[in-house]
Design a protein around this motif. Structure first.
Motif, PDB file in Angstrom:
ATOM      1  N   ALA B 365      87.867   7.771  46.725  1.00 17.12           N
ATOM      2  CA  ALA B 365      86.744   8.692  46.493  1.00 17.12           C
ATOM      3  C   ALA B 365      85.983   8.936  47.788  1.00 17.12           C
ATOM      4  O   ALA B 365      85.698  10.079  48.160  1.00 17.12           O
ATOM      5  N   LEU B 366      85.687   7.837  48.510  1.00 17.67           N
ATOM      6  CA  LEU B 366      84.949   7.961  49.766  1.00 17.67           C
ATOM      7  C   LEU B 366      85.756   8.738  50.801  1.00 17.67           C
ATOM      8  O   LEU B 366      85.233   9.584  51.518  1.00 17.67           O
ATOM      9  N   ILE B 367      87.059   8.421  50.867  1.00 13.18           N
ATOM     10  CA  ILE B 367      87.909   9.106  51.846  1.00 13.18           C
ATOM     11  C   ILE B 367      87.909  10.601  51.579  1.00 13.18           C
ATOM     12  O   ILE B 367      87.699  11.415  52.490  1.00 13.18           O
ATOM     13  N   ILE B 368      88.095  10.957  50.301  1.00 12.49           N
ATOM     14  CA  ILE B 368      88.120  12.386  49.964  1.00 12.49           C
ATOM     15  C   ILE B 368      86.783  13.034  50.302  1.00 12.49           C
ATOM     16  O   ILE B 368      86.722  14.091  50.930  1.00 12.49           O
ATOM     17  N   ALA B 369      85.704  12.333  49.940  1.00 13.66           N
ATOM     18  CA  ALA B 369      84.370  12.891  50.182  1.00 13.66           C
ATOM     19  C   ALA B 369      84.168  13.175  51.667  1.00 13.66           C
ATOM     20  O   ALA B 369      83.799  14.292  52.070  1.00 13.66           O
ATOM     21  N   PHE B 370      84.437  12.167  52.533  1.00 12.49           N
ATOM     22  CA  PHE B 370      84.177  12.353  53.967  1.00 12.49           C
ATOM     23  C   PHE B 370      85.176  13.295  54.631  1.00 12.49           C
ATOM     24  O   PHE B 370      84.842  14.002  55.575  1.00 12.49           O
ATOM     25  N   THR B 371      86.427  13.267  54.094  1.00 16.28           N
ATOM     26  CA  THR B 371      87.400  14.221  54.639  1.00 16.28           C
ATOM     27  C   THR B 371      86.929  15.649  54.357  1.00 16.28           C
ATOM     28  O   THR B 371      86.985  16.518  55.242  1.00 16.28           O
ATOM     29  N   LEU B 372      86.422  15.861  53.139  1.00 18.88           N
ATOM     30  CA  LEU B 372      85.947  17.202  52.798  1.00 18.88           C
ATOM     31  C   LEU B 372      84.747  17.602  53.642  1.00 18.88           C
ATOM     32  O   LEU B 372      84.647  18.743  54.103  1.00 18.88           O
ATOM     33  N   ILE B 373      83.840  16.633  53.840  1.00 14.78           N
ATOM     34  CA  ILE B 373      82.669  16.941  54.693  1.00 14.78           C
ATOM     35  C   ILE B 373      83.161  17.359  56.081  1.00 14.78           C
ATOM     36  O   ILE B 373      82.759  18.388  56.624  1.00 14.78           O
ATOM     37  N   LYS B 374      84.035  16.537  56.637  1.00 16.22           N
ATOM     38  CA  LYS B 374      84.536  16.838  57.990  1.00 16.22           C
ATOM     39  C   LYS B 374      85.263  18.177  58.022  1.00 16.22           C
ATOM     40  O   LYS B 374      85.046  18.985  58.935  1.00 16.22           O
ATOM     41  N   LEU B 375      86.114  18.376  57.023  1.00 14.47           N
ATOM     42  CA  LEU B 375      86.921  19.594  57.009  1.00 14.47           C
ATOM     43  C   LEU B 375      86.039  20.834  56.901  1.00 14.47           C
ATOM     44  O   LEU B 375      86.198  21.805  57.647  1.00 14.47           O
ATOM     45  N   SER B 376      85.059  20.770  55.982  1.00 18.33           N
ATOM     46  CA  SER B 376      84.255  21.976  55.788  1.00 18.33           C
ATOM     47  C   SER B 376      83.399  22.251  57.030  1.00 18.33           C
ATOM     48  O   SER B 376      83.281  23.397  57.467  1.00 18.33           O
ATOM     49  N   LEU B 377      82.817  21.166  57.611  1.00 16.71           N
ATOM     50  CA  LEU B 377      82.034  21.390  58.834  1.00 16.71           C
ATOM     51  C   LEU B 377      82.918  21.974  59.939  1.00 16.71           C
ATOM     52  O   LEU B 377      82.502  22.847  60.701  1.00 16.71           O
ATOM     53  N   TYR B 378      84.138  21.465  60.002  1.00 13.72           N
ATOM     54  CA  TYR B 378      85.059  21.930  61.039  1.00 13.72           C
ATOM     55  C   TYR B 378      85.398  23.405  60.858  1.00 13.72           C
ATOM     56  O   TYR B 378      85.324  24.199  61.796  1.00 13.72           O
ATOM     57  N   LEU B 379      85.706  23.756  59.589  1.00 13.59           N
ATOM     58  CA  LEU B 379      86.109  25.140  59.323  1.00 13.59           C
ATOM     59  C   LEU B 379      84.958  26.114  59.554  1.00 13.59           C
ATOM     60  O   LEU B 379      85.128  27.152  60.190  1.00 13.59           O
ATOM     61  N   VAL B 380      83.786  25.737  59.053  1.00 11.00           N
ATOM     62  CA  VAL B 380      82.616  26.624  59.233  1.00 11.00           C
ATOM     63  C   VAL B 380      82.399  26.887  60.719  1.00 11.00           C
ATOM     64  O   VAL B 380      82.180  28.018  61.164  1.00 11.00           O
ATOM     65  N   ARG B 381      82.504  25.812  61.513  1.00  6.99           N
ATOM     66  CA  ARG B 381      82.273  25.945  62.944  1.00  6.99           C
ATOM     67  C   ARG B 381      83.312  26.872  63.588  1.00  6.99           C
ATOM     68  O   ARG B 381      82.984  27.740  64.377  1.00  6.99           O
ATOM     69  N   LYS B 382      84.563  26.638  63.199  1.00  5.45           N
ATOM     70  CA  LYS B 382      85.630  27.434  63.819  1.00  5.45           C
ATOM     71  C   LYS B 382      85.500  28.915  63.482  1.00  5.45           C
ATOM     72  O   LYS B 382      85.728  29.781  64.338  1.00  5.45           O
ATOM     73  N   VAL B 383      85.158  29.174  62.235  1.00  3.30           N
ATOM     74  CA  VAL B 383      84.991  30.571  61.824  1.00  3.30           C
ATOM     75  C   VAL B 383      83.842  31.194  62.632  1.00  3.30           C
ATOM     76  O   VAL B 383      83.957  32.297  63.173  1.00  3.30           O
ATOM     77  N   TYR B 384      82.747  30.426  62.743  1.00  2.00           N
ATOM     78  CA  TYR B 384      81.581  30.925  63.472  1.00  2.00           C
ATOM     79  C   TYR B 384      81.940  31.224  64.931  1.00  2.00           C
ATOM     80  O   TYR B 384      81.615  32.273  65.481  1.00  2.00           O
ATOM     81  N   LEU B 385      82.650  30.259  65.563  1.00  2.81           N
ATOM     82  CA  LEU B 385      83.024  30.426  66.974  1.00  2.81           C
ATOM     83  C   LEU B 385      83.962  31.613  67.149  1.00  2.81           C
ATOM     84  O   LEU B 385      83.895  32.330  68.140  1.00  2.81           O
ATOM     85  N   ASP B 386      84.837  31.777  66.154  1.00  2.00           N
ATOM     86  CA  ASP B 386      85.762  32.898  66.214  1.00  2.00           C
ATOM     87  C   ASP B 386      85.007  34.213  66.202  1.00  2.00           C
ATOM     88  O   ASP B 386      85.326  35.142  66.948  1.00  2.00           O
ATOM     89  N   LYS B 387      83.961  34.255  65.382  1.00  2.00           N
ATOM     90  CA  LYS B 387      83.139  35.468  65.309  1.00  2.00           C
ATOM     91  C   LYS B 387      82.434  35.719  66.644  1.00  2.00           C
ATOM     92  O   LYS B 387      82.198  36.856  67.032  1.00  2.00           O
ATOM     93  N   GLN B 388      82.071  34.607  67.317  1.00  4.71           N
ATOM     94  CA  GLN B 388      81.410  34.731  68.623  1.00  4.71           C
ATOM     95  C   GLN B 388      82.401  35.103  69.715  1.00  4.71           C
ATOM     96  O   GLN B 388      82.037  35.201  70.877  1.00  4.71           O
ATOM     97  N   LYS B 389      83.644  35.233  69.333  1.00  2.25           N
ATOM     98  CA  LYS B 389      84.716  35.531  70.288  1.00  2.25           C
ATOM     99  C   LYS B 389      84.830  34.454  71.367  1.00  2.25           C
ATOM    100  O   LYS B 389      85.163  34.719  72.534  1.00  2.25           O
ATOM    101  N   ALA B 390      84.474  33.224  70.978  1.00  4.48           N
ATOM    102  CA  ALA B 390      84.638  32.127  71.928  1.00  4.48           C
ATOM    103  C   ALA B 390      86.122  31.839  72.053  1.00  4.48           C
ATOM    104  O   ALA B 390      86.877  31.968  71.097  1.00  4.48           O
ATOM    105  N   LYS B 391      86.507  31.459  73.273  1.00 10.27           N
ATOM    106  CA  LYS B 391      87.914  31.127  73.484  1.00 10.27           C
ATOM    107  C   LYS B 391      88.251  29.886  72.674  1.00 10.27           C
ATOM    108  O   LYS B 391      87.516  28.904  72.686  1.00 10.27           O
ATOM    109  N   SER B 392      89.354  29.921  71.904  1.00 15.37           N
ATOM    110  CA  SER B 392      89.740  28.685  71.216  1.00 15.37           C
ATOM    111  C   SER B 392      91.259  28.614  71.144  1.00 15.37           C
ATOM    112  O   SER B 392      91.947  29.625  71.181  1.00 15.37           O
ATOM    113  N   LYS B 393      91.703  27.389  71.091  1.00 17.35           N
ATOM    114  CA  LYS B 393      93.145  27.184  71.009  1.00 17.35           C
ATOM    115  C   LYS B 393      93.500  26.980  69.543  1.00 17.35           C
ATOM    116  O   LYS B 393      93.173  25.952  68.955  1.00 17.35           O
ATOM    117  N   HIS B 394      94.166  27.967  68.960  1.00 17.77           N
ATOM    118  CA  HIS B 394      94.426  27.898  67.521  1.00 17.77           C
ATOM    119  C   HIS B 394      95.380  26.758  67.169  1.00 17.77           C
ATOM    120  O   HIS B 394      95.227  26.129  66.137  1.00 17.77           O
TER     121      HIS B 394
END
Lengths: 674, 458
Positions: B365-394
């Protein structure tokens, strides 16, 4: 630490007064001298760099002898004097004194430079140069028109309501001038710049008119036409003071808005706007630089510009003047510039002259006698005179070369004997300025470093070695030591009771004949006593139109880019660029180019490229600059070979249309990816 | 309040560098390591934008962040002049002040291995003389006042760094007429210029090639705390030797980052003001107590009779310090300005710690919870950076996501997979995420701020 008043003797407008900080015979600091109203906040970065320059470990402190390619050996003064004097005797005997080229330039100003001339006169003369690398076309244009080169005091500029800076970049070459400009602007004055480059001086302007390089004359005539057409001229002033207005009007009438817009490559509307500013705002100070008269058409261009000040009556007004050169402090000269540059004005023993603009070519071509020996002081012709490669060839053709300098310059590397030159802190001398109206004492503050001897002493010893009698020598050359120098300076000051050596030791003194607003009395020392827009001498002496006219440059179609070599804030000609303080900001030569010109050749920023034309070739690092016009490239003046390139590798050696100036900017090059 | 302050008139400065030279001559600084810097706006001379400069050194701020955050108390304020003085003999060379100062005043000297900075020419101003830089300015653009009333409103001028820390500088902004150039040129290029392409980026103060020891250190710290907690709470094995080995590597990694290793002890001198001091202190306490507890437990030695000295109690005390360490680490990085500007980052150590703890305890339960937290924070950030046209390595983004989900999938599909197989995968994912925390961050600098202004005005 002791603070001693002095002044900077470089070939620069500002001629800053300084308070030199000295401790244990070592220069420690450079502080402002508040008594100089033109430079109250002190010197520029170069002036500050004297702290390094005076103490540099690269400074030449002993005589050197060349012993092989790039190899030099310290020798004693006795050996140096013996070698040089026997060579001097030798060439004089075999080829006559005129087989010696005595070349001196503007490296250090001062009255004692006259001692050099006195020595060579004693020797029997020498081949010398006529003309000048810098400003004569404009000086002559001004002299022909106004009769004299003088302008309002630098601080008067704050009273201008319109300031037109035309082909000058004071932010880099006369930085203190930016102060009165800002003061005037704070009070609501308009400030415009006309320049092919977007310079730091243009950043604070209300507008920059970025015209095509070399077309300034056309713009001025077009503006004159607009001003005349709209009746913005000062009729009373013209009627009373101007000769040749009607003829000029006809000439200007040929320069229609459309034609000028096409030649200068700025929109018609902007020409109208500029004409309105110049025509309707008074007082206007027009500040032409020395850059746009370094073209083949430079003198005529300057006359065209000056006509704008004349027809609007902006001469001799508080806040209104033609601000080209101010020779008011040159009180000791019998013959002022530019006339002193013309061949024929010299002592007969120096009558054999070659052109400073065509130094290399003339040196190679001159015969009967050929140049066998070369003496260079206060100059670095290998980087500063046009066509470096030709000059190098001519130097190598001679048998023997002596260079007096503080550092191993490109020219010093060509010498057989290099003598260490004094710096400005090691001997007192009196200097003037071509911008501010002060006579100043460049004061001795320390004993010469190492075995350095001032030129006056070098010449004294040389004269002895040549066998001249003590009496004959001392008539021409002061004896070694400080007292004879002070005595000589006092003698020079005698006719000017207002200028005592004691007062000069405290700080700058206004020149005795100083006028804050010259020409306010409408007295013009021309032949007619009037301002001569139409001038017969222009035609007779120089073979140009008697009226100011625009003479289009003949573009060298073989090459793509016009090379401009303006001055940079980091150097005075070839001085200062070797110091670490400066090198940290400009470690090597840079060729400025518009990014779109570069990209068309697939050249990226910071890439090394090959620059070449028929005169020379070099590899230079590119720096993108959106402030340039397409088709212009810029390599600033004064780089050494060790920096990668001097612009004079590419310059041809052409004289300006008048004044025997040097048309550096008549230069076209190709830029190639390596 | 009247105080000593620089006066800088933007209208007068032409960028001549005399102030920099004046400073370096007076203070004998190393070439290229100037205490004063002339920052420039629109260095490429974009025809639509003005060129202007801010000549800046140390502003001797009332709320000086360098002094407040220096862990070694190497900064003091001179009472009479207000000058913030850096004491080289007390400096560890940790360069934390170079992050804390938004004016880029403290400079790390690679030769002396300590920081140095403008001292207000304190001797000169004590003698009633202006600082050397102000005296050197040939046009009066940079000046000095002994009784300035600083107008902080002017610090809001576009392109000037304004952090509200009361810098001692009176800024005179560009007049309206200087804010937009008028350039007449019929041959001027007519299409827009991509400023970002031509504008030279100032060297970033956070570079992975310099900061990688910190990536590993912060991860090692979270790993140790998580493991120690799991050992304490669920009895997951943690040999004392291993604990000390990881601890020793972590300490080695931090020491790589400081110039003066023999002065490491000075790290904990500023518990009152510096999160860095707190971090190092808390981590040291965690290591000491945690290690002690493990040793006691392994050797079965009872130190004293009292319950307080029981390994478990000591262990919990260690965990308390451990948890504080993780929070402190995140607080240390408060000066990072992240390009995504999202408050929560998936690689925050306060999240990574519990995440690793979950894995150690194998609580799904804890693993899933923290994995989801990490994953969602990661995805939100990447989408945001992509919108900013920041250089990223896909490919890197995909790898990171895979490394996050793979162990979870393995655990669900093959519950018996030993943690020791999965841990390297998990940690590799964390290294990527934590590295991005550095590469996607920057420190506010005057030149960076000016560069952003020209990008915005484009």
């Amino acid at each position: 630490m002791k603070l001693i008043s002095s002044a900077c003797p470089r070939n620069c407008y500002s001629t800053c007064s300084l308070m030199v900080g000295i401790e244990d015979n070592t220069i420690k600091s450079m502080a402002p001298h508040p008594d100089n109203l033109a430079t109250p906040e002190g010197p520029c970065i170069k002036g500050l760099a004297y702290v390094e320059r005076a103490n540099s470990k690269d400074r030449l402190l002993y005589p050197l002898k060349k012993v092989g390619e790039g190899k030099y050996e310290r020798i004693s003064w006795d050996e140096a004097i013996e070698t040089i004097s026997s060579k001097l005797k030798n060439v004089k005997q075999e080829h006559g004194p005129h087989s010696v080229l005595y070349f001196a330039s503007s490296g250090m100003s001062g009255l004692l430079n006259g001692v050099s001339t006195a020595f060579w006169k004693l020797y029997g003369g020498a081949t010398t140069c006529y003309g000048n690398l810098c400003w004569p076309a404009g000086l002559e244009a001004t002299r022909l028109t106004l009769g004299a080169n003088k302008h309002n005091a630098p601080w008067d500029l704050e009273h201008a309501k319109l300031i037109v800076v035309w082909g000058k970049n004071p932010a880099e070459t006369n930085i203190q001038q930016m102060m009165p400009i800002e003061k005037a602007q704070e009070k609501g004055a308009k400030y415009v710049v006309i320049d092919p480059r977007r310079t730091p001086s243009a950043e604070r302007a209300n507008a920059l008119f970025q015209i095509k390089s070399g077309t300034d004359g056309a713009l001025a005539l077009g503006l004159a036409r607009e001003i005349i057409k709209n009746d913005w001229i000062d009729k009373k002033f013209i009627e009373k003071n101007v000769l040749g207005f009607e003829a000029f009007k006809k000439k200007a009438d040929l320069y229609t808005l459309e034609k000028v817009a096409d030649v200068c490559r700025i929109p018609v509307e902007s020409i109208k706007e500029l004409a309105k500013l110049i025509g309707t705002i008074k007082p206007m100070t027009l500040i032409p630089g020395y850059g746009m008269q370094r073209y083949e058409n430079g003198g005529q261009t300057t006359r065209c510009l000056l006509a704008l000040s004349v027809i609007t009556g902006n001469i001799g007004l508080k806040g209104g003047c033609w601000h080209y050169a101010n020779l008011q402090s040159y009180v000791f000269d019998d013959l002022k510039e530019p006339e002193s540059y013309f061949p024929g004005c010299e002592d007969p023993c120096f009558r054999r002259k070659i052109s400073v603009a065509k130094l290399g070519e003339d040196m190679l071509n001159i015969v009967d006698p050929e140049i066998k020996m070369i003496w260079v002081e206060r100059g670095n012709p290998l980087t500063q005179n046009p066509n470096t490669n030709k000059i190098r060839k001519a130097f190598r053709k001679a048998e023997f070369r002596v260079v007096v300098d503080q550092f191993m310059t490109d020219t010093a590397y060509e010498a057989d004997i290099i003598l260490p030159a004094k710096n400005m802190f090691e001997q007192s001398d009196i200097i003037g300025s071509y911008w501010n109206p002060y006579v100043q004492l460049r004061q001795k503050v320390m004993e010469p470093a190492g075995e350095v001897k001032p030129e006056t002493e070098i010449y004294y010893h040389l004269a002895k070695a040549l066998g001249y009698g003590e009496e004959e020598i001392t008539k021409n050359i002061p004896q070694p030591g400080d007292e004879p120098i002070e005595e000589l300076l006092k003698q020079t000051l005698k006719p000017f009771p207002e200028l005592s050596l004691e007062a000069l030791k405290q700080g700058p003194q206004l020149a005795n004949s100083f006028e804050e607003i010259p020409f306010a009395d409408h007295v013009f020392p021309t032949k007619s006593g009037k301002i001569e827009l139409e001038n017969k001498e222009a035609k007779d002496r120089w073979g140009v139109d008697a009226l100011p006219d625009f003479v289009p440059l003949v573009q060298d179609k073989e090459f793509e880019f016009q090379l401009l070599s303006p001055n940079s804030k980091n150097r005075i000609h070839s001085q200062f660029g070797n110091l670490n303080i400066i090198k940290q900001f400009e470690p090597e030569a840079r060729l400025f180019i518009h990014p779109y010109d570069a990209e068309a050749k697939d050249i990226s920023d910071n890439e090394m490229v090959t620059v070449h034309n028929n005169e020379g070739e070099a590899s230079i690092k590119v720096q993108y600059d959106f402030g340039l016009r397409l088709g212009n490239v810029v390599l600033t003046n004064g780089y050494w070979a060790v920096d990668g390139a001097t612009p004079n590798l590419f310059t041809k050696g052409i004289e300006t249309d008048m004044g025997h100036g040097t048309a550096f900017h008549n230069t076209w090059v190709d830029v190639k990816k390596m | 309040m009247e105080k000593n302050a620089f006066i800088f008139n933007t209208n007068k400065c032409v960028g001549c560098m005399a102030c920099v030279a004046g400073c370096s001559i007076e203070n004998g600084t190393t070439p290229q390591l100037n205490w004063r810097v002339v920052n420039g706006h629109n260095k490429i001379k974009h025809p639509g934008l003005p060129v202007f400069h801010f000549s800046l050194a140390c502003n001797h701020c009332d709320d000086a962040p360098c002094m407040k955050n220096c862990p070694a108390l190497a900064y003091t304020r001179d009472k009479d002049t207000g000058a913030i003085i850096h004491h080289a003999e007390a400096c560890i060379g940790c360069t934390y002040c170079t992050w804390a100062c938004p004016y880029d005043a403290p400079k790390f000297n690679e030769t002396t291995k300590v920081v140095e900075k403008c001292n207000f020419c304190v001797d000169r101003i004590s003698d009633g003389k202006k600082p050397a830089c102000a005296q050197a300015c040939p046009v009066g653009a940079l000046d000095f006042s002994f009784d300035a009333k600083v107008d902080y409103k002017n610090h809001l001028s576009p392109g000037f760094v304004n952090m509200g820390i009361k810098p001692s500088i009176n800024l005179i902004p560009l007049r309206e007429e200087h804010r937009k150039p008028t350039i007449e040129n019929s041959d001027a290029i007519k299409f827009p210029i991509d400023i970002g392409k031509y504008q030279e980026k100032p060297p970033s103060k956070v570079e992975l090639k310099k900061e990688w020891p910190l990536v590993l250190f912060t991860l090692a710290a979270s790993l140790l705390v998580a493991w120690q907690a799991a050992n304490l709470i669920t009895g997951v094995s943690l040999p004392a030797l291993l604990f000390f080995s990881i601890a020793a590597s972590a300490i080695f990694l931090t020491s790589m980052h400081v110039g003066k290793k023999l002065r490491l002890w000075r790290f904990i001198l500023n518990l009152k003001g510096s999160w860095l001091s707190r971090e190092i202190f808390a981590f040291s306490a965690f290591l000491g107590l945690g290690g002690l507890a493990l040793l006691l437990k392994e050797s079965n030695i009872q130190l004293f009779e009292h319950k307080v000295f029981d390994p478990k109690t000591i262990g919990y005390l260690a965990l308390l310090f451990g948890s504080f360490t993780l929070i402190s680490i995140d607080m240390v990085y408060k000066f990072f300005r992240r390009k995504d500007s999202i408050k929560l980052h998936s690689a925050l150590i306060s999240i990574t710690g519990p995440f690793l703890f979950a894995w150690f305890t194998q609580s799904l339960a804890l693993i899933i919870a923290f994995t989801l937290i990490k994953l969602s924070l990661y995805l939100v950030r990447k989408v945001y950076l992509d919108k900013q046209k920041a250089k990223s390595k896909h490919w890197l983004t995909l790898t990171r996501i895979a490394l996050l989900l793979l162990p979870l999938a393995a655990l669900i599909d093959y519950p018996s997979t030993p943690l020791w197989y999965l841990l390297p995968i998990i940690l590799l994912g964390e290294v990527i995420d934590r590295s991005e925390f550095y590469t996607e961050s920057e420190i506010i600098t005057p030149q960076g701020t000016l560069n952003e202004l020209s990008l915005e005005s484009n």
